[in-house]
Design a protein around this motif. Structure first.
Motif, PDB file in Angstrom:
ATOM      1  N   SER A 123       0.844  -1.198   0.000  1.00 35.96           N
ATOM      2  CA  SER A 123       0.000   0.000   0.000  1.00 35.96           C
ATOM      3  C   SER A 123       0.875   1.243   0.000  1.00 35.96           C
ATOM      4  N   GLY A 124       0.233   2.394  -0.090  1.00 32.02           N
ATOM      5  CA  GLY A 124       0.916   3.664   0.084  1.00 32.02           C
ATOM      6  C   GLY A 124       2.101   3.866  -0.842  1.00 32.02           C
ATOM      7  N   LEU A 125       3.202   4.348  -0.247  1.00 31.67           N
ATOM      8  CA  LEU A 125       4.397   4.641  -1.030  1.00 31.67           C
ATOM      9  C   LEU A 125       4.935   3.401  -1.724  1.00 31.67           C
ATOM     10  N   SER A 139       3.040   2.660  -4.851  1.00 26.97           N
ATOM     11  CA  SER A 139       3.338   3.633  -5.909  1.00 26.97           C
ATOM     12  C   SER A 139       4.727   3.423  -6.494  1.00 26.97           C
ATOM     13  N   ASN A 198      11.450   0.439   1.775  1.00 27.76           N
ATOM     14  CA  ASN A 198      10.379   1.401   2.013  1.00 27.76           C
ATOM     15  C   ASN A 198       9.596   1.125   3.283  1.00 27.76           C
ATOM     16  N   VAL A 249       3.759  13.351   2.834  1.00 27.70           N
ATOM     17  CA  VAL A 249       3.099  12.758   1.675  1.00 27.70           C
ATOM     18  C   VAL A 249       1.605  12.691   1.951  1.00 27.70           C
ATOM     19  N   GLY A 263      -2.011  11.504   2.243  1.00 23.34           N
ATOM     20  CA  GLY A 263      -2.543  10.159   2.383  1.00 23.34           C
ATOM     21  C   GLY A 263      -2.966   9.873   3.809  1.00 23.34           C
ATOM     22  N   THR A 308       2.968  13.916  -3.430  1.00 27.00           N
ATOM     23  CA  THR A 308       2.050  12.794  -3.631  1.00 27.00           C
ATOM     24  C   THR A 308       2.813  11.476  -3.656  1.00 27.00           C
ATOM     25  N   GLU A 309       2.070  10.392  -3.438  1.00 28.67           N
ATOM     26  CA  GLU A 309       2.690   9.066  -3.497  1.00 28.67           C
ATOM     27  C   GLU A 309       3.274   8.801  -4.880  1.00 28.67           C
ATOM     28  N   ASP A 310       2.577   9.228  -5.923  1.00 25.01           N
ATOM     29  CA  ASP A 310       3.084   9.006  -7.275  1.00 25.01           C
ATOM     30  C   ASP A 310       4.387   9.759  -7.510  1.00 25.01           C
ATOM     31  N   VAL A 351       6.658  10.309  -5.328  1.00 26.09           N
ATOM     32  CA  VAL A 351       7.718   9.536  -4.674  1.00 26.09           C
ATOM     33  C   VAL A 351       8.142   8.372  -5.562  1.00 26.09           C
TER      34      VAL A 351
END
Length: 265
Positions: free
Chosen positions: A28-30, A33, A97, A196, A198, A234-236, A238
């Protein structure tokens, strides 16, 4: 020879194509992405985490070039099992991560068990994963490790001492490991995102609002006002930053800020 260390004139197009990346905290999350961007750039990806159901859902969502393994990166036994399981894969990219936010409280109110949990995941996990997967990279004379740190490791952030201290430790681990592994062809760098957008930051804003008697929206606005762009990343963004770093020849021992201007050095 890795595209990162290729001789002058050697092909450098699509340097991630055909490589296999291992992304911790990838459900999930970072992590999700980062995995998505790696796949978009031609890599095969193995995602790990503690929640097998979430990992499986993410792998299906990201497509056939993504597989998953359950692993708690703070467990030496589970990391060793993961390395054995992936022994047949040429893991040439490791993205550390996996992380936990930890408590939001004054240092004097933090239980030692909360402190240890943050360091077990955020620092010990990076150490164990590097220890497990670095030897194969150095044997091949090529590889990339990207550790996800945070700008919170480099500036004051009240009531977040375990998290901030752990991320500064990740930066220190990165620079030292780069000096050890760089001569053997392995590039080790860290990426330090700013806040970030989220669920994690929404949690922090809610807790800050409770502490100050404001609303979560007010807490968020006060926070993002500190950045040059007036927003969070944003996560994207990153995920895109990680793959950009993997394309940067000569990048070794660096810590890159991605903070929408929250931190400027």
């Amino acid at each position: 020879m890795s595209p990162r260390t290729a001789a002058p004139g050697a092909p450098t197009a699509a340097p991630l194509a055909g490589r296999t990346a291992l992304v911790t905290g990838g459900g999930s999350g970072l992590g999700r992405s980062i995995a998505r961007q790696l796949v978009a750039d031609g890599a095969r990806v193995v995602i790990t985490g503690r929640d097998g159901t979430r990992l499986a859902e993410t792998a299906v969502r990201l497509g056939p070039d993504v597989s998953h393994r359950v692993c708690d990166v703070s467990s030496p036994e589970q990391v060793a099992e993961l390395a054995d399981d992936l022994a047949g894969e040429e893991i040439s990219i490791l993205v550390n991560n996996a992380g936990t936010a930890g408590p939001v409280a004054p240092l004097t109110e933090i239980d030692p068990r909360e402190w240890d949990e943050v360091f077990h995941v955020n620092v010990r996990g990076v150490f164990l994963m590097c220890r497990a997967f670095l030897p194969a990279m150095t044997a091949r004379g090529a590889g990339d490790i990207v550790n996800i740190a945070s700008v919170s490791g480099k500036r004051p952030l009240a009531r977040r001492t375990p998290y901030c201290a752990s991320k500064m430790a990740v930066i220190g681990l990165t620079t030292t490991l780069a000096a050890e592994a760089g001569p053997q062809g392995v590039m080790v760098n860290s990426l330090s995102p700013g806040p970030v957008s989220g669920p994690r930051m929404e949690r922090n804003f809610r807790l800050e609002a409770e502490r100050t008697g404001s609303s979560p929206a007010q807490a968020e606005q006060a926070f993002v006002a500190r950045s040059a762009l007036g927003r969070m990343v944003t996560e994207d963004e990153v995920g895109e930053a990680v793959t950009a770093m993997l394309r940067m020849g000569g990048l070794c021992g660096a810590d890159i800020d991605l903070s929408a201007g929250m931190v400027a050095r």
